[in-house]
Design a protein around this motif. Structure first.
Motif, PDB file in Angstrom:
ATOM      1  N   LEU A   1     -43.741  21.189 -18.336  1.00 43.44           N
ATOM      2  CA  LEU A   1     -43.416  19.818 -18.748  1.00 43.44           C
ATOM      3  C   LEU A   1     -42.391  19.880 -19.876  1.00 43.44           C
ATOM      4  CD1 LEU A   1     -47.014  18.305 -18.793  1.00 43.44           C
ATOM      5  CD2 LEU A   1     -45.305  18.098 -16.994  1.00 43.44           C
ATOM      6  N   ASP A   2     -41.128  19.752 -19.537  1.00 44.50           N
ATOM      7  CA  ASP A   2     -40.050  19.786 -20.520  1.00 44.50           C
ATOM      8  C   ASP A   2     -39.909  18.376 -21.096  1.00 44.50           C
ATOM      9  OD1 ASP A   2     -37.604  19.673 -21.880  1.00 44.50           O
ATOM     10  OD2 ASP A   2     -36.668  21.117 -20.533  1.00 44.50           O
ATOM     11  N   TYR A   3     -40.570  18.137 -22.229  1.00 42.96           N
ATOM     12  CA  TYR A   3     -40.656  16.786 -22.779  1.00 42.96           C
ATOM     13  C   TYR A   3     -39.295  16.201 -23.139  1.00 42.96           C
ATOM     14  CZ  TYR A   3     -45.658  17.558 -22.897  1.00 42.96           C
ATOM     15  OH  TYR A   3     -46.948  17.812 -22.538  1.00 42.96           O
ATOM     16  N   LYS A   4     -38.386  17.032 -23.632  1.00 40.10           N
ATOM     17  CA  LYS A   4     -37.058  16.527 -23.974  1.00 40.10           C
ATOM     18  C   LYS A   4     -36.337  16.042 -22.716  1.00 40.10           C
ATOM     19  CE  LYS A   4     -32.891  17.609 -26.510  1.00 40.10           C
ATOM     20  NZ  LYS A   4     -32.176  18.591 -27.337  1.00 40.10           N
ATOM     21  N   GLU A   5     -36.377  16.849 -21.670  1.00 43.66           N
ATOM     22  CA  GLU A   5     -35.744  16.464 -20.400  1.00 43.66           C
ATOM     23  C   GLU A   5     -36.448  15.243 -19.800  1.00 43.66           C
ATOM     24  OE1 GLU A   5     -35.566  18.310 -15.965  1.00 43.66           O
ATOM     25  OE2 GLU A   5     -34.956  19.659 -17.603  1.00 43.66           O
ATOM     26  N   MET A   6     -37.775  15.239 -19.847  1.00 39.17           N
ATOM     27  CA  MET A   6     -38.538  14.121 -19.283  1.00 39.17           C
ATOM     28  C   MET A   6     -38.222  12.814 -20.010  1.00 39.17           C
ATOM     29  SD  MET A   6     -42.155  16.113 -18.667  1.00 39.17           S
ATOM     30  CE  MET A   6     -43.103  14.618 -18.732  1.00 39.17           C
ATOM     31  N   SER A   7     -38.083  12.865 -21.339  1.00 39.89           N
ATOM     32  CA  SER A   7     -37.801  11.629 -22.076  1.00 39.89           C
ATOM     33  C   SER A   7     -36.429  11.079 -21.705  1.00 39.89           C
ATOM     34  CB  SER A   7     -37.918  11.839 -23.588  1.00 39.89           C
ATOM     35  OG  SER A   7     -36.901  12.695 -24.058  1.00 39.89           O
ATOM     36  N   GLY A   8     -35.491  11.954 -21.364  1.00 38.65           N
ATOM     37  CA  GLY A   8     -34.189  11.499 -20.893  1.00 38.65           C
ATOM     38  C   GLY A   8     -34.288  10.752 -19.572  1.00 38.65           C
ATOM     39  N   GLN A   9     -35.358  11.015 -18.820  1.00 40.88           N
ATOM     40  CA  GLN A   9     -35.604  10.327 -17.549  1.00 40.88           C
ATOM     41  C   GLN A   9     -36.641   9.228 -17.712  1.00 40.88           C
ATOM     42  OE1 GLN A   9     -36.816  13.489 -14.914  1.00 40.88           O
ATOM     43  NE2 GLN A   9     -34.929  14.618 -15.239  1.00 40.88           N
TER      44      GLN A   9
ATOM     45  N   MET B   1     -41.401   4.925 -17.570  1.00 41.10           N
ATOM     46  CA  MET B   1     -41.164   3.732 -18.371  1.00 41.10           C
ATOM     47  C   MET B   1     -39.860   3.084 -17.921  1.00 41.10           C
ATOM     48  SD  MET B   1     -43.845   3.633 -20.051  1.00 41.10           S
ATOM     49  CE  MET B   1     -43.703   2.445 -21.361  1.00 41.10           C
ATOM     50  N   PRO B   2     -39.670   1.801 -18.170  1.00 44.98           N
ATOM     51  CA  PRO B   2     -40.469   0.962 -19.060  1.00 44.98           C
ATOM     52  C   PRO B   2     -41.700   0.346 -18.395  1.00 44.98           C
ATOM     53  CG  PRO B   2     -38.543  -0.261 -18.366  1.00 44.98           C
ATOM     54  CD  PRO B   2     -38.438   1.118 -17.751  1.00 44.98           C
ATOM     55  N   GLY B   3     -41.877   0.464 -17.117  1.00 44.81           N
ATOM     56  CA  GLY B   3     -42.980  -0.223 -16.439  1.00 44.81           C
ATOM     57  C   GLY B   3     -44.336   0.429 -16.600  1.00 44.81           C
TER      58      GLY B   3
END
Length: 160
Positions: free
Chosen positions: A46-54, A118-120
Protein backbone atom coordinates in the motif's frame (compact mmCIF):
# COMPACT_ATOMS: atom_id res chain seq x y z
CA UNK A 1 2.82 -21.89 5.12
CA UNK A 2 3.49 -18.38 4.00
CA UNK A 3 5.73 -15.72 5.50
CA UNK A 4 3.91 -12.68 6.80
CA UNK A 5 5.93 -9.55 7.56
CA UNK A 6 6.00 -8.35 11.14
CA UNK A 7 6.82 -4.68 11.51
CA UNK A 8 8.63 -3.71 14.70
CA UNK A 9 8.82 -0.09 15.79
CA UNK A 10 10.13 1.25 19.08
CA UNK A 11 9.15 4.27 21.13
CA UNK A 12 10.11 5.79 24.43
CA UNK A 13 7.17 6.95 26.55
CA UNK A 14 7.44 10.72 26.76
CA UNK A 15 5.84 13.16 29.17
CA UNK A 16 3.16 14.14 26.62
CA UNK A 17 2.14 10.46 26.32
CA UNK A 18 1.16 10.26 30.01
CA UNK A 19 -1.30 11.57 32.57
CA UNK A 20 -0.43 13.25 35.89
CA UNK A 21 0.43 9.85 37.40
CA UNK A 22 2.92 9.08 34.62
CA UNK A 23 0.69 6.38 33.09
CA UNK A 24 0.34 6.22 29.30
CA UNK A 25 -2.88 7.75 27.91
CA UNK A 26 -5.00 5.34 25.87
CA UNK A 27 -4.82 7.63 22.82
CA UNK A 28 -1.00 7.44 22.81
CA UNK A 29 -1.21 3.70 22.10
CA UNK A 30 -3.30 4.45 19.00
CA UNK A 31 -0.61 6.86 17.78
CA UNK A 32 2.07 4.16 18.26
CA UNK A 33 -0.11 1.66 16.39
CA UNK A 34 -0.81 4.19 13.59
CA UNK A 35 2.92 4.64 12.94
CA UNK A 36 3.45 0.89 12.87
CA UNK A 37 0.44 0.30 10.60
CA UNK A 38 1.62 2.93 8.12
CA UNK A 39 4.98 1.19 7.75
CA UNK A 40 3.22 -2.19 7.57
CA UNK A 41 1.02 -0.85 4.75
CA UNK A 42 4.10 0.07 2.74
CA UNK A 43 5.53 -3.42 3.24
CA UNK A 44 2.39 -5.17 2.00
CA UNK A 45 2.11 -2.98 -1.08
CA UNK A 46 0.00 0.00 0.00
CA UNK A 47 1.97 2.98 -1.30
CA UNK A 48 0.12 5.72 0.58
CA UNK A 49 1.76 8.59 -1.29
CA UNK A 50 0.81 7.10 -4.66
CA UNK A 51 -2.66 6.15 -3.40
CA UNK A 52 -3.36 9.69 -2.14
CA UNK A 53 -2.54 11.00 -5.61
CA UNK A 54 -5.38 8.77 -6.84
CA UNK A 55 -7.62 9.85 -3.95
CA UNK A 56 -7.59 6.34 -2.50
CA UNK A 57 -7.18 6.00 1.26
CA UNK A 58 -7.09 3.31 3.91
CA UNK A 59 -9.95 3.95 6.33
CA UNK A 60 -10.06 2.42 9.81
CA UNK A 61 -13.47 0.76 10.13
CA UNK A 62 -13.03 -0.78 13.59
CA UNK A 63 -10.47 -0.80 16.38
CA UNK A 64 -10.41 -3.38 19.15
CA UNK A 65 -7.91 -2.77 21.93
CA UNK A 66 -7.18 -4.54 25.20
CA UNK A 67 -5.19 -2.62 27.80
CA UNK A 68 -3.45 -5.42 29.69
CA UNK A 69 -0.90 -3.55 31.78
CA UNK A 70 0.07 0.11 32.20
CA UNK A 71 3.03 1.71 30.51
CA UNK A 72 4.88 4.47 32.36
CA UNK A 73 6.87 7.60 31.65
CA UNK A 74 10.34 6.65 30.42
CA UNK A 75 9.47 3.08 29.40
CA UNK A 76 10.94 1.86 26.13
CA UNK A 77 8.33 -0.11 24.22
CA UNK A 78 8.23 -2.24 21.09
CA UNK A 79 5.19 -2.27 18.82
CA UNK A 80 4.71 -5.30 16.54
CA UNK A 81 2.16 -5.30 13.73
CA UNK A 82 1.17 -7.71 10.97
CA UNK A 83 -1.51 -8.37 8.38
CA UNK A 84 -3.85 -10.90 10.00
CA UNK A 85 -6.53 -11.46 7.36
CA UNK A 86 -8.20 -9.90 4.33
CA UNK A 87 -11.37 -10.39 2.32
CA UNK A 88 -12.90 -8.76 -0.76
CA UNK A 89 -13.11 -5.25 0.67
CA UNK A 90 -11.66 -5.29 4.21
CA UNK A 91 -8.49 -6.34 5.94
CA UNK A 92 -7.40 -6.84 9.54
CA UNK A 93 -4.08 -5.84 11.11
CA UNK A 94 -3.07 -7.02 14.56
CA UNK A 95 -0.69 -5.36 17.01
CA UNK A 96 0.97 -5.96 20.32
CA UNK A 97 2.79 -3.42 22.46
CA UNK A 98 5.35 -4.71 24.95
CA UNK A 99 7.66 -3.01 27.44
CA UNK A 100 11.20 -3.85 26.35
CA UNK A 101 12.77 -4.15 29.83
CA UNK A 102 10.55 -7.04 30.99
CA UNK A 103 8.66 -7.98 27.77
CA UNK A 104 5.39 -7.31 29.64
CA UNK A 105 2.47 -7.08 27.23
CA UNK A 106 0.80 -3.69 27.62
CA UNK A 107 -1.68 -3.71 24.75
CA UNK A 108 -3.15 -6.07 22.14
CA UNK A 109 -5.12 -4.54 19.30
CA UNK A 110 -6.88 -5.40 16.04
CA UNK A 111 -7.91 -2.94 13.40
CA UNK A 112 -10.20 -3.53 10.46
CA UNK A 113 -9.60 -1.32 7.43
CA UNK A 114 -11.05 -0.74 3.99
CA UNK A 115 -9.73 1.14 1.00
CA UNK A 116 -12.01 3.95 -0.06
CA UNK A 117 -12.13 6.19 -3.11
CA UNK A 118 -12.71 9.85 -2.34
CA UNK A 119 -14.48 12.19 -2.46
CA UNK A 120 -17.47 9.82 -2.39
CA UNK A 121 -16.02 7.37 0.16
CA UNK A 122 -16.83 4.35 -2.02
CA UNK A 123 -15.18 1.11 -0.75
CA UNK A 124 -12.83 -0.56 -3.23
CA UNK A 125 -12.36 -4.28 -3.74
CA UNK A 126 -8.98 -5.48 -2.56
CA UNK A 127 -6.70 -7.22 -4.99
CA UNK A 128 -3.05 -8.05 -5.30
CA UNK A 129 -2.70 -4.55 -6.69
CA UNK A 130 -3.55 -3.25 -3.22
CA UNK A 131 -2.17 -6.00 -1.00
CA UNK A 132 0.78 -7.68 -2.61
CA UNK A 133 2.00 -11.13 -1.68
CA UNK A 134 3.60 -10.56 1.73
CA UNK A 135 6.45 -12.90 0.91
CA UNK A 136 7.89 -10.55 -1.70
CA UNK A 137 10.60 -9.11 0.56
CA UNK A 138 12.94 -10.56 3.12
CA UNK A 139 13.75 -8.83 6.39
CA UNK A 140 14.72 -5.22 5.75
CA UNK A 141 15.07 -1.94 7.65
CA UNK A 142 13.06 1.24 7.12
CA UNK A 143 14.92 4.10 8.82
CA UNK A 144 15.54 2.21 12.05
CA UNK A 145 12.41 0.04 11.80
CA UNK A 146 12.99 -3.69 11.51
CA UNK A 147 10.79 -5.83 9.27
CA UNK A 148 10.73 -9.53 10.21
CA UNK A 149 8.83 -12.50 8.83
CA UNK A 150 6.26 -14.51 10.77
CA UNK A 151 5.31 -18.08 9.84
CA UNK A 152 1.54 -18.53 9.62
CA UNK A 153 -0.56 -21.52 8.71
CA UNK A 154 -3.65 -21.47 6.55
CA UNK A 155 -7.08 -20.42 7.71
CA UNK A 156 -7.79 -17.50 9.96
CA UNK A 157 -10.94 -15.64 10.66
CA UNK A 158 -12.21 -12.18 11.14
CA UNK A 159 -12.51 -11.12 7.52
CA UNK A 160 -15.33 -8.84 6.58
Amino acid sequence: MQDIPIIETTEQIMFYDTDAAGVVHNIAYLRFIEKNRTILGSEIGLDYKEMSGQQTYGAVVRTEIDYNSPGFLGDDIIIRGWLADFSKVRFWCEFEVNRISDQKNLVKSRQQLALVKMPGGKPLRLSLIHISEPTRRRGIWYGGVRVKKKKRGGGGGGGG
